[in-house]
Design a protein around this motif. Structure first.
Motif, PDB file in Angstrom:
ATOM      1  N   GLN A 258      42.962  25.059  -2.568  1.00  0.00           N
ATOM      2  CA  GLN A 258      42.438  23.659  -2.900  1.00  0.00           C
ATOM      3  C   GLN A 258      40.496  24.325  -2.419  1.00  0.00           C
ATOM      4  OE1 GLN A 258      43.335  19.441  -2.724  1.00  0.00           O
ATOM      5  NE2 GLN A 258      45.086  20.158  -1.672  1.00  0.00           N
ATOM      6  N   ARG A 305      46.471  21.571  -8.995  1.00  0.00           N
ATOM      7  CA  ARG A 305      45.574  20.714  -8.487  1.00  0.00           C
ATOM      8  C   ARG A 305      46.455  20.635  -6.695  1.00  0.00           C
ATOM      9  NH1 ARG A 305      49.001  16.646  -8.150  1.00  0.00           N
ATOM     10  NH2 ARG A 305      50.005  15.517  -9.976  1.00  0.00           N
ATOM     11  N   GLY A 306      45.801  20.078  -5.798  1.00  0.00           N
ATOM     12  CA  GLY A 306      46.471  20.375  -4.678  1.00  0.00           C
ATOM     13  C   GLY A 306      47.463  18.771  -4.170  1.00  0.00           C
ATOM     14  N   SER A 333      37.284  17.762  -6.364  1.00  0.00           N
ATOM     15  CA  SER A 333      38.162  18.965  -5.871  1.00  0.00           C
ATOM     16  C   SER A 333      39.098  18.943  -6.457  1.00  0.00           C
ATOM     17  CB  SER A 333      39.077  17.930  -4.539  1.00  0.00           C
ATOM     18  OG  SER A 333      39.961  17.549  -4.757  1.00  0.00           O
ATOM     19  N   GLY A 335      42.023  22.461  -7.945  1.00  0.00           N
ATOM     20  CA  GLY A 335      43.045  23.434  -7.573  1.00  0.00           C
ATOM     21  C   GLY A 335      43.490  24.624  -7.951  1.00  0.00           C
TER      22      GLY A 335
END
Ligand SMILES: Cc1cc2nc3c(=O)[nH]c(=O)nc-3n(C[C@H](O)[C@H](O)[C@H](O)COP(=O)(O)OP(=O)(O)OC[C@H]3O[C@@H](n4cnc5c(N)ncnc54)[C@H](O)[C@@H]3O)c2cc1C
Length: 416
Positions: A258, A305-306, A333, A335
């Protein structure tokens, strides 16, 4: 079309009506001399250097989404040549030299900024390890300076030097390290490859690899079959899936990494700072956002995505290192899918299928490798021989035990 200051001024004066699309949108041909699967940084650079260095222009790059939709447009843009081991160090050194002339070579501003990278250390033992690394970097022809605590303070006065868990003892400064604009690198290579005749085919997913008599003969795609005697698999986090289409099992696990960016701020951080003990690193983009990240999410996944535990860990590490960033608002954010090898080093090699090549295993460090990876993969595909600076990136090293384990963490994919 060649970009120049004069062109920008004249277009500005006459309503910006003369710009042409940066690359064509061709339909796939039935056959090519070579096909590159994957329109990320490495795939586009491979196509560019195949055309530029080896005169091959009947080439297609097949990209399942749009150019730059993968990790090349998702990374935190750090460029460095600070490797310890022979095998890695000459490769990244070569890459750094290519970075230094890249904007001029591509006629596209990739915003390469050699603002200096500082890796912090927090104990006497760690200082010795960094001194050793710095000596290796210098003997490779790259730059390194060992800073004591006051040396670091003179550059980064806003760090919390006395934090109890990891007080800062000093840092290793790599002045030629820095950043570049990630998607500009994809666009620059794409445009330059297109200008040399390479077909860049988007929305074209490879769904099968055709093999006859042990040789590759082409690929199946969502836009029909395409023949080619040479095929390069350059698909980063999807390497395991694409190699499986040829019946191959790669020593690669895919993991999520991420990254985060804040609202734009006035210039405050003018270096790249790496806080390895806290699994945290940070720089400031030219738009003003603080760009930072940490470690893997620690489970294998193809999701881009994290999850929240790593978000919490990264924020904690950032606050520990420089409490001032607590006032900044995190805007986004995201990932990316990392192609992790058991020793943390990449693979640029032939495969057991004649004419089928692999460029993969970039772990979290493949952005800085883009120029040299393209250069060496093109050399391999054109000549059949590994390039001298990538000669150790062999697929069979995991069977023979000739590993390139930079971190010394042993054969566990998610620890590199
Ligand atoms: C959050 C994050 C931070 C990072 N930070 C850094 C950093 O600071 N410095 C650094 O050096 N590296 C960094 N990296 C690593 C770096 O981004 C990657 O190692 C590198 O971009 C991978 O190579 P690529 O650009 O070719 O990959 P990608 O851009 O992922 O390209 C692979 C392409 O293959 C395509 N593809 C996949 N399967 C198929 C198929 N079947 N058919 C057709 N196309 C297909 C994908 O759509 C994709 O576009 C970071 C990565 C992430 C995610």
């Amino acid at each position: 079309m060649r970009y120049s200051g004069l062109k920008v001024i004249s277009e500005g004066l006459f309503g910006n009506r003369g710009w042409k699309p940066a690359w064509r949108d061709p339909a796939p041909k039935p056959a090519y001399d070579a096909i590159i699967i994957g329109g990320g940084g490495h795939g586009l650079a491979t196509a560019y250097y195949l055309a530029k260095n080896h005169g091959l222009t009947n080439i297609a790059v097949l990209e399942k989404g749009y150019l730059g939709s993968g990790n090349i447009g998702r990374n935190t843009t750090i460029v460095r040549a600070n490797y310890l081991l022979q095998g890695n160090s000459e490769f990244y050194s070569h890459s750094m030299k290519l970075w230094e002339g890249l904007s001029a070579d591509l006629n596209f501003n990739v915003m390469h900024s050699q603002r200096g990278l500082i890796n912090l250390f927090h104990s006497d033992g760690q200082r010795d390890a960094f001194a050793r690394r710095g000596n290796m970097m210098i003997s490779q022809g790259d730059d390194a300076e060992l800073l004591d605590r006051e040396g670091v303070r003179s550059y980064l006065p806003y760090l919390d030097f006395e934090q109890t868990r990891f007080p800062i003892y000093g840092g290793l400064l790599h002045r030629r390290g820095g950043t570049a604009r990630h998607d500009a690198v994809a666009w620059g290579y794409a445009r330059a490859a297109d200008r040399r005749g390479v077909d860049l085919i988007q929305n074209c997913e490879v769904t099968g690899i055709d093999i006859a008599g042990g040789r590759v003969t082409g690929v199946q795609t969502t836009r029909g079959p395409i023949r080619a005697a040479k095929v390069g698999m350059v698909v980063a986090g999807r390497s395991g899936q694409v190699a499986a289409m040829a019946g191959l099992r790669l020593p690669i696990e895919s993991h999520v990494l991420q990254a985060f960016v804040t609202e734009g701020l006035k210039p405050v951080i003018d270096h790249v700072i790496s806080f390895g003990m806290g699994h945290f690193y940070i720089s400031q983009s030219d738009k003003g956002g603080l760009v930072f990240g940490g470690d893997l999410d620690f489970y294998a996944s193809y999701a881009s995505r994290g999850n929240l535990p790593m978000v919490e860990h990264v924020m904690e590490a950032g606050m520990t290192l420089m409490p001032m960033i607590g006032r900044a608002k995190v805007l986004r954010s995201w990932g990316g899918i990392m192609d992790m090898t058991p020793d943390g080093s990449p693979i640029i090699d032939r495969t057991p299928v004649e004419g089928l090549f692999v460029d993969a295993g970039w772990n979290y460090g493949g952005f800085k490798a883009v120029p040299a990876s393209g250069w060496c993969m093109a050399h391999l595909m054109a000549t059949g021989q590994p390039h001298a600076v990538a000669a150790r990136f062999r697929l069979d090293r995991f069977a023979t035990g000739h590993l390139l384990d930079e971190e010394g963490t042993g054969s566990q994919h998610n620890l590199h």
